[in-house]
Design an enzyme around this catalytic site. Structure first.
Site, PDB file in Angstrom:
ATOM      1  N   GLU A 135      40.790  16.391  63.435  1.00 29.28           N
ATOM      2  CA  GLU A 135      40.279  15.286  64.099  1.00 29.28           C
ATOM      3  C   GLU A 135      41.168  14.106  64.484  1.00 29.28           C
ATOM      4  OE1 GLU A 135      35.757  16.285  62.549  1.00 29.28           O
ATOM      5  OE2 GLU A 135      36.538  14.315  62.066  1.00 29.28           O
ATOM      6  N   PRO A 136      40.681  13.302  65.366  1.00 29.02           N
ATOM      7  CA  PRO A 136      41.657  12.342  65.505  1.00 29.02           C
ATOM      8  C   PRO A 136      41.925  11.402  64.347  1.00 29.02           C
ATOM      9  CG  PRO A 136      39.925  12.405  67.456  1.00 29.02           C
ATOM     10  CD  PRO A 136      39.522  13.528  66.306  1.00 29.02           C
ATOM     11  N   CYS A 240      40.908  30.030  55.705  1.00 24.62           N
ATOM     12  CA  CYS A 240      41.541  30.237  57.003  1.00 24.62           C
ATOM     13  C   CYS A 240      42.975  29.893  57.373  1.00 24.62           C
ATOM     14  CB  CYS A 240      40.497  29.881  58.420  1.00 24.62           C
ATOM     15  SG  CYS A 240      38.868  30.582  58.146  1.00 24.62           S
ATOM     16  N   GLU A 365      49.094  22.614  60.087  1.00 25.91           N
ATOM     17  CA  GLU A 365      48.547  23.463  58.890  1.00 25.91           C
ATOM     18  C   GLU A 365      48.986  23.157  57.668  1.00 25.91           C
ATOM     19  OE1 GLU A 365      48.291  27.683  59.923  1.00 25.91           O
ATOM     20  OE2 GLU A 365      48.213  27.200  61.974  1.00 25.91           O
ATOM     21  N   GLY A 366      49.128  21.855  57.199  1.00 19.47           N
ATOM     22  CA  GLY A 366      49.649  21.348  55.883  1.00 19.47           C
ATOM     23  C   GLY A 366      50.995  20.682  55.980  1.00 19.47           C
TER      24      GLY A 366
END
Length: 386
Positions: A135-136, A240, A365-366
């Site tokens: 999210e922003p 996921c 993704e991290g």
């Protein structure tokens, strides 16, 4: 065998794995390399056309079973990611977000009706998916997500926004994660639903051959069957991400290999002070160190792939792979740039494009810091995230 394969790493692969790798490499050579510099410069990629071509080869959701998916091994999928990212990180992102995030979420947590509706079309590339978690104001801390889902009779109402969503500008369906009264839940949201709007994010300096968007959800009304019934709690979207990170562990090696091979060829022909750059000790030291790190990264990726195929891969092990391989791939790209000198920043060579892309791969993704904390928690038993 490639010029950087010092350790005969090909001998660790079986015939089927090598064949899959060769097929993807040919596709990248034919379909991506001739055009990717222009895609990157223009900030546009023919995502739908590529998705259909990738679908015809069985690359979309290739490690999933059923519903038109190829059911390949984790190692074969990793090798495909490596070859795709040797073309461009954005092209690999198209495939990994489609298969390892959007399709995987529906495949693992969706109802049979949802799987039948979406997965066969996504496997062929006729439908494109995206994954709405970030999210922003909430990236590394998804537990603080502000997007809300509330029941309204038999329906659900979703309100909020998602940011930095790969594939969103061309996607047909988004897997949206929202906080409901009972916790985090996942929804398969058709992006033509009333109340959904998508804005493409432009002026990126990285992943320019990838389409990225912001998704706004203004009290989007969804039927009850949009809920992914098996996804309850934050562990669902995090699982996921673990699935997708495995592809990144391999993919980053592709960008690094392309930089290394380009640099070896350049250093062998570029003459300074009366001899090729490759003939200088400092250049050979750089090349040797980079090649050694690439071999180590491949061995790490292969080990994780074998663990995944045995059903033994743990999330913190994937964190080791992403932290190491992306960090080293970026270091290789930067070092290769120094050997090419001014030509290293030219679009005529892929070095700076890969380096710019890897700056994003390092974060998405991290971030490296998040993976360090995952590993640190495993080592110490203490949670240092907050």
């Amino acid at each position: 065998m490639t010029p950087v394969d010092l350790l005969d790493l090909d001998s660790l692969l079986d015939d089927e794995e090598r064949q899959i790798r060769s097929v993807v490499r040919r596709l990248v050579d034919d379909r991506v390399r001739p055009h990717v510099a222009d895609w990157y410069e223009r900030g546009h990629v023919p995502a739908r056309e590529l998705a259909r071509e990738f679908g015809r080869l069985g690359l979309l959701g290739m490690h999933l079973t059923g519903y038109g998916c190829a059911g390949s091994t984790a190692v074969a999928y990793g090798l495909a990611c490596l070859e795709l990212e040797a073309g461009d990180s954005g092209v690999r992102s198209l495939v990994s977000v489609q298969g390892s995030l959007a399709m995987y979420a529906i495949w693992r947590y969706g109802s049979e009706e949802q799987k039948q509706r979406w997965l066969p079309a996504m496997a062929t590339g006729e439908a494109i998916g995206c994954f709405g978690l970030t999210e922003p104001d909430h990236g590394s801390d998804p537990a603080s997500m502000a997007t809300r889902a509330r029941r309204d009779g038999d329906d659900w109402l979703l309100h909020g926004g998602k940011m930095w969503i790969t594939n969103a500008p061309v996607a047909d369906v988004a897997v949206i994660w929202a906080r409901a009264e009972e916790g985090v839940r996942g929804f398969a949201v058709p992006l033509d639903s009333p109340g959904v709007s998508v804005r493409e994010i432009r002026r990126k300096m990285s992943l320019r051959a990838s389409l990225t968007g912001e998704i706004a959800l203004d009290d989007v009304r969804l039927p009850a069957d949009a809920l992914l019934p098996g996804a309850a709690g934050l562990k669902a979207p995090l699982s996921c991400l673990t699935e997708a990170r495995h592809g990144i562990v391999w993919g980053a090696l592709g960008a690094a290999r392309d930089c290394l091979e380009t640099t070896l060829a350049y250093a062998g022909t570029r003459t300074q002070f009366g001899r090729p750059l490759a003939g200088f000790q400092l250049t050979q030291a750089k090349l040797a160190d980079m090649a050694v790190e690439w071999q180590k990264g491949f061995l790490l990726a292969l080990h994780l792939g074998r663990l995944a195929d045995a059903g033994k891969l743990r999330p913190e092990q994937v964190s080791v792979g992403k932290l190491n391989n992306v960090r080293e791939a970026l270091a290789i790209a930067r070092q290769c740039r120094t050997i090419l000198g001014a030509n290293g920043v030219s679009g005529e060579y892929p070095i700076m494009r890969h380096a710019n892309n890897l700056e994003s791969v390092l974060t998405y993704e991290g971030t490296s810091e998040i993976h360090q904390l995952v590993i640190g928690q495993r080592l110490t038993g203490l949670n240092a995230f907050a």
